[in-house]
Scaffold this motif. Structure first.
Motif: not given
Length: 328
Positions: A12-17, A144-154
């Motif tokens: 659940l913690a992983s899903a929430e993160r 169109l800038d779709a950049g992200v700070e980081r992936e959700a993948c650990p």
């Protein structure tokens, strides 16, 4: 705490993160909406052909969905695999089209390989990348800038936050174009005639109503017995009551019968106009079936008389007809 409980808590913690990181990625897009987004919309609105969406790998999957969303909301669009484009499918792209190319890095070889060919065709290019300084971004008329700070993948490797952001930005583009075109619910339904939404938006009462010999009706002043026989014969739970000019004077329903039994001990001398409901709920043949459903639900009834502009009954609609058609 048991091992199973600890494992579940960790899941659940992983899903929430993951959800929070992707939520943040989408939220960050708002601040980056600028003139390039407006330019992209202008290029597409001025397009005489179609929006050709392309992308490789996960970006390709997102691009395919964006193309489908554009096509279903009033912007003709289709997806072309960039690898196949270099081996013949480029012929699907014409100078009158606009190309929307997706690549998180902006350096995907199969996509950047198309740049010289698009320039030669004179086909406008809109890029959607995570790197405004990338090759793809620099060669596009709008980026169109779709950049992200980081992936959700650990591991910060698997496309997760980046693909979610690209998908959301594609939706924003489609909706902005939809609103600019004045695209309506009826227009949407024309692209979805087989779905339940299309049925709700396209089907009219005239498509579903019983008419002709299947229209239950008795004349004003008829014995109540005749009205009951007509209700039984047609099986719609009600009958129209018609005045001498052929207009709907009222209706008599199964519910009215229960009320009649409560009020009168002898039904043999009653006429239908003494116990009918006036003026009776009614609708027109041109009413959308979905509106008829709402009218029935609001009034807690299961059938409606259908009348023309002069108030003459032309049909009868039952809730069962709406259920069978898939409107509800």
């Amino acid at each position: 705490m048991t091992d199973d409980t600890s494992s579940l808590t960790g899941l659940l913690a992983s899903a929430e993160r993951t959800l929070r990181l992707e939520q943040q990625a989408i939220g960050a897009l708002v601040a980056r909406l600028d003139g390039d987004f407006e330019r992209a919309c202008e290029l597409i609105l001025a397009c005489r052909g179609r929006v050709v969406v392309t992308g490789m790998g996960k970006s390709g999957h997102i691009g395919s969905k964006i193309a489908a969303t554009l096509a279903s909301t009033g912007t003709p669009s289709f997806f072309v695999h960039p690898g196949e484009a270099s081996h013949g499918d480029l012929g699907m792209i014409t100078p009158g089209d606009v190309v929307l190319a997706l690549s998180n890095s902006g350096e995907t070889a199969e996509v950047t390989a198309l740049l010289p060919l698009l320039k030669r065709l004179g086909t406008p290019l809109i890029s959607m990348t995570g790197r405004p300084g990338s090759t793809l971004a620099r060669h596009a008329e709008a980026h169109l800038d779709a950049g992200v700070e980081r992936e959700a993948c650990p591991l910060d490797l698997a496309p997760t936050s980046s693909t979610t952001a690209a998908l959301a930005l594609g939706d924003a583009l489609a909706v902005a174009l939809l609103e600019s075109r004045g695209f309506t619910a009826e227009d949407f339904a024309l692209s979805h005639p087989g779905g339940s939404l299309g049925k709700r938006l396209l089907l009219k009462v005239s498509d579903l109503m019983h008419q002709g010999a299947r229209l239950p009706q008795v004349a004003l002043g008829s014995p109540l017995r005749d009205a009951l026989l007509e209700i039984t014969r047609q099986g719609l739970g009600f009958t129209c009551v018609i005045d001498p000019e052929g207009r709907l004077a009222g209706v008599y329903t199964d519910g009215d019968l229960r009320r009649t039994l409560d009020q009168f001990s002898d039904l043999s001398s009653l006429t239908v106009d003494q116990v009918m409901t006036t003026p009776g709920k009614r609708t027109s043949p041109d009413t959308l079936a979905a509106e008829a459903v709402r009218l029935m639900e609001d009034n807690r009834i299961t059938a409606l008389a259908v009348v023309d502009d002069d108030g003459r009954p032309v049909g009868a609609l039952h809730m069962h007809d709406l259920l069978a058609s898939g409107v509800i």
